[in-house]
Design a protein around this motif. Structure first.
Motif, PDB file in Angstrom:
ATOM      1  N   ASP A 107      10.290   6.234 -10.563  1.00 23.02           N
ATOM      2  CA  ASP A 107       9.138   6.672  -9.768  1.00 23.02           C
ATOM      3  C   ASP A 107       8.245   5.487  -9.405  1.00 23.02           C
ATOM      4  OD1 ASP A 107       9.932   9.285  -9.794  1.00 23.02           O
ATOM      5  OD2 ASP A 107       8.583   9.907 -11.407  1.00 23.02           O
ATOM      6  N   GLN A 108       7.764   5.501  -8.164  1.00 26.27           N
ATOM      7  CA  GLN A 108       6.870   4.453  -7.692  1.00 26.27           C
ATOM      8  C   GLN A 108       5.408   4.889  -7.740  1.00 26.27           C
ATOM      9  OE1 GLN A 108       8.043   1.281  -6.812  1.00 26.27           O
ATOM     10  NE2 GLN A 108       9.859   2.207  -7.754  1.00 26.27           N
ATOM     11  N   ARG A 109       5.174   6.075  -8.257  1.00 23.67           N
ATOM     12  CA  ARG A 109       3.805   6.596  -8.367  1.00 23.67           C
ATOM     13  C   ARG A 109       3.575   7.121  -9.770  1.00 23.67           C
ATOM     14  NH1 ARG A 109       3.863  10.807  -4.899  1.00 23.67           N
ATOM     15  NH2 ARG A 109       3.756  12.564  -6.333  1.00 23.67           N
ATOM     16  N   LEU A 110       2.441   6.750 -10.371  1.00 25.34           N
ATOM     17  CA  LEU A 110       2.000   7.335 -11.629  1.00 25.34           C
ATOM     18  C   LEU A 110       1.090   8.502 -11.299  1.00 25.34           C
ATOM     19  CD1 LEU A 110       1.336   4.200 -13.849  1.00 25.34           C
ATOM     20  CD2 LEU A 110       3.061   5.955 -14.219  1.00 25.34           C
ATOM     21  N   GLU A 111       1.422   9.664 -11.830  1.00 23.43           N
ATOM     22  CA  GLU A 111       0.734  10.893 -11.461  1.00 23.43           C
ATOM     23  C   GLU A 111       0.215  11.597 -12.702  1.00 23.43           C
ATOM     24  OE1 GLU A 111       1.996  14.044  -8.187  1.00 23.43           O
ATOM     25  OE2 GLU A 111       3.108  14.349 -10.065  1.00 23.43           O
ATOM     26  N   SER A 112      -1.026  12.044 -12.645  1.00 22.05           N
ATOM     27  CA  SER A 112      -1.644  12.775 -13.761  1.00 22.05           C
ATOM     28  C   SER A 112      -2.377  13.986 -13.197  1.00 22.05           C
ATOM     29  CB  SER A 112      -2.622  11.891 -14.532  1.00 22.05           C
ATOM     30  OG  SER A 112      -1.964  10.773 -15.091  1.00 22.05           O
TER      31      SER A 112
ATOM     32  N   PHE B 199       4.485   6.518  -3.098  1.00 21.95           N
ATOM     33  CA  PHE B 199       3.026   6.475  -3.195  1.00 21.95           C
ATOM     34  C   PHE B 199       2.422   6.135  -1.840  1.00 21.95           C
ATOM     35  CE2 PHE B 199      -0.969   4.095  -3.883  1.00 21.95           C
ATOM     36  CZ  PHE B 199      -1.720   5.120  -4.443  1.00 21.95           C
ATOM     37  N   ASP B 200       1.522   7.008  -1.395  1.00 19.55           N
ATOM     38  CA  ASP B 200       0.743   6.797  -0.178  1.00 19.55           C
ATOM     39  C   ASP B 200      -0.720   7.000  -0.555  1.00 19.55           C
ATOM     40  OD1 ASP B 200      -0.546   6.788   2.256  1.00 19.55           O
ATOM     41  OD2 ASP B 200       0.940   8.033   3.267  1.00 19.55           O
ATOM     42  N   PRO B 201      -1.551   5.964  -0.500  1.00 18.98           N
ATOM     43  CA  PRO B 201      -2.942   6.109  -0.956  1.00 18.98           C
ATOM     44  C   PRO B 201      -3.743   7.144  -0.184  1.00 18.98           C
ATOM     45  CG  PRO B 201      -2.629   4.027   0.190  1.00 18.98           C
ATOM     46  CD  PRO B 201      -1.271   4.611  -0.027  1.00 18.98           C
ATOM     47  N   THR B 202      -3.345   7.467   1.041  1.00 22.60           N
ATOM     48  CA  THR B 202      -4.102   8.448   1.818  1.00 22.60           C
ATOM     49  C   THR B 202      -3.887   9.875   1.337  1.00 22.60           C
ATOM     50  OG1 THR B 202      -2.318   8.650   3.446  1.00 22.60           O
ATOM     51  CG2 THR B 202      -4.007   6.973   3.845  1.00 22.60           C
TER      52      THR B 202
ATOM     53  N   SER C 144       0.808  -1.217   0.000  1.00 21.13           N
ATOM     54  CA  SER C 144       0.000   0.000   0.000  1.00 21.13           C
ATOM     55  C   SER C 144       0.840   1.267   0.000  1.00 21.13           C
ATOM     56  CB  SER C 144      -0.931   0.009   1.217  1.00 21.13           C
ATOM     57  OG  SER C 144      -0.167  -0.075   2.413  1.00 21.13           O
ATOM     58  N   ILE C 145       1.963   1.283   0.702  1.00 22.96           N
ATOM     59  CA  ILE C 145       2.771   2.502   0.835  1.00 22.96           C
ATOM     60  C   ILE C 145       4.199   2.225   0.380  1.00 22.96           C
ATOM     61  CG2 ILE C 145       3.682   4.222   2.430  1.00 22.96           C
ATOM     62  CD1 ILE C 145       1.265   3.810   4.179  1.00 22.96           C
ATOM     63  N   VAL C 146       4.687   3.077  -0.485  1.00 18.89           N
ATOM     64  CA  VAL C 146       6.083   3.053  -0.908  1.00 18.89           C
ATOM     65  C   VAL C 146       6.639   4.449  -0.661  1.00 18.89           C
ATOM     66  CG1 VAL C 146       7.699   2.683  -2.793  1.00 18.89           C
ATOM     67  CG2 VAL C 146       5.610   1.330  -2.663  1.00 18.89           C
ATOM     68  N   LEU C 147       7.645   4.560   0.165  1.00 14.10           N
ATOM     69  CA  LEU C 147       8.190   5.848   0.553  1.00 14.10           C
ATOM     70  C   LEU C 147       8.986   6.469  -0.591  1.00 14.10           C
ATOM     71  CD1 LEU C 147       9.383   5.013   4.185  1.00 14.10           C
ATOM     72  CD2 LEU C 147       7.227   6.068   3.461  1.00 14.10           C
ATOM     73  N   ALA C 148       8.935   7.777  -0.666  1.00 11.45           N
ATOM     74  CA  ALA C 148       9.721   8.500  -1.654  1.00 11.45           C
ATOM     75  C   ALA C 148      11.192   8.455  -1.263  1.00 11.45           C
ATOM     76  CB  ALA C 148       9.242   9.936  -1.758  1.00 11.45           C
ATOM     77  N   SER C 149      12.040   8.553  -2.253  1.00 12.98           N
ATOM     78  CA  SER C 149      13.477   8.512  -2.023  1.00 12.98           C
ATOM     79  C   SER C 149      14.143   9.516  -2.948  1.00 12.98           C
ATOM     80  CB  SER C 149      14.033   7.107  -2.266  1.00 12.98           C
ATOM     81  OG  SER C 149      15.431   7.084  -2.136  1.00 12.98           O
ATOM     82  N   GLY C 150      14.580  10.638  -2.374  1.00 14.58           N
ATOM     83  CA  GLY C 150      15.189  11.680  -3.186  1.00 14.58           C
ATOM     84  C   GLY C 150      14.187  12.259  -4.163  1.00 14.58           C
ATOM     85  N   SER C 151      14.536  12.219  -5.449  1.00 14.57           N
ATOM     86  CA  SER C 151      13.629  12.729  -6.475  1.00 14.57           C
ATOM     87  C   SER C 151      12.638  11.680  -6.949  1.00 14.57           C
ATOM     88  CB  SER C 151      14.436  13.230  -7.679  1.00 14.57           C
ATOM     89  OG  SER C 151      15.208  12.170  -8.229  1.00 14.57           O
TER      90      SER C 151
END
Length: 308
Positions: free
Chosen positions: A179-184, A129-132, A118-125
């Motif tokens: 990146d561990q998050r897809l963002e739009s 992804f945090d669903p909350t 559910s949660i993958v922490l950001a690392s640097g740039s």
């Protein structure tokens, strides 16, 4: 007693020296006659009327063809924009299903327990992804909506290594991106509906957009159990309760490029429910066809408590 008449010779006949007679030349009278000025003017007038009728029919046909083409273009743009937005909305909040969290051997793969990451922490740039916090957010002025979901790789037939097949609204990022998050992020810039994500430059997905409105269907926490109450609100009305958003209503107003003759009282109802008199519009929207498109996209279950 009958006497025989001697026929008159066809040519001159000599009757002795110094005497001759010529054939009478019987030539009919031939008079060449043209058009009078009145007849010429009538002919020109009829010809001009025929040309005018043909030109009028051609202009009407061209106007109808342009209007049909304009309508088709507006509908195609709206359908494409709604498809792109809907694809990202339906994926928003999705997380990774790890099929082998304990590194089971191959023969035990189908019997191994699975787990949701559910949660993958950001690392640097690198975006985490945090669903909350990363599933959905938005603003009112300017109208924007940002959607996110988990990015992960998976086995594919065409490659020996795992590949990331999911993409954001601009078709990125590529497989080399960490990146561990897809963002739009969708927003209206001028008359262009644009989308950006994962640090990519904004790209236009629809042109001639007069209005872009996003409303969020928020579940009421005090509703009767078993009978949930959903209230449409804007981004300000959501506040910090993005985890309670059950669906998103997207409204677009697009206008055409063909100039048309607007009859008196021509109007349309905008995204806010207000009647707009098209005869008062100026600039690029003056004397243009306007069309309103709405769609409601249901969010996947976010699994968040009402307090989030």
């Amino acid at each position: 007693m009958l006497t025989r008449k001697t026929p008159i010779p066809a040519g001159p006949v000599h009757r002795g020296p110094g005497r001759h007679r010529h054939k009478a030349l019987l030539t009919p009278s031939r008079t060449q006659r043209g058009f009078t000025l009145i007849e010429l003017m009538v002919g020109i007038t009829i010809g001009l009327l025929t040309i005018a009728v043909a030109m009028g029919a051609l202009m009407v046909s061209r106007s109808v063809s342009g209007t049909v083409s304009d309508t088709s273009g507006i509908q195609q743009q709206a359908a494409y924009a709604m498809r792109v937005i809907g694809l990202q909305l339906r994926q928003a909040g999705s997380i990774r299903l790890n099929m082998n969290p304990k590194s089971a051997v191959a023969q035990d793969l189908y019997f191994a327990p699975v787990g949701f990451e559910s949660i993958v922490l950001a690392s640097g740039s690198v975006k985490g992804f945090d669903p909350t916090t990363d599933t959905i957010s938005g603003t009112n002025s300017p109208a924007t909506v940002t959607l996110g979901y988990r990015r992960f790789s998976e086995p594919v037939f065409s490659s020996a290594a795992e590949q990331t097949l999911a993409r954001n609204c601009v078709g990125g990022p590529d497989s080399a991106n960490a990146d561990q998050r897809l963002e739009s992020t969708f927003q209206l810039t001028g008359s262009d509906l644009q989308c950006s994500g994962n640090s990519a430059a904004a790209q236009s997905i629809a042109q001639n957009v007069a209005e872009f409105q996003v409303r969020y269907l928020l579940q009421d926490t005090v509703s009767t159990p078993g009978i949930p109450k959903v209230t449409p609100v804007d981004a300000t009305g959501v506040g910090s309760n993005w985890g309670r958003v059950q669906a998103v209503e997207v409204c677009l107003v697009l206008y055409g490029v063909e100039t048309i003759n607007l009859p008196a009282g021509s109007n349309y109802t905008d995204c806010s429910g207000t009647a707009v008199d098209m005869s008062t519009l100026t600039g690029a929207r003056a004397r243009r066809m306007h069309a309103v498109f709405r769609n409601v996209f249901q969010m996947r279950s976010q699994g968040l408590s009402a307090a989030m």
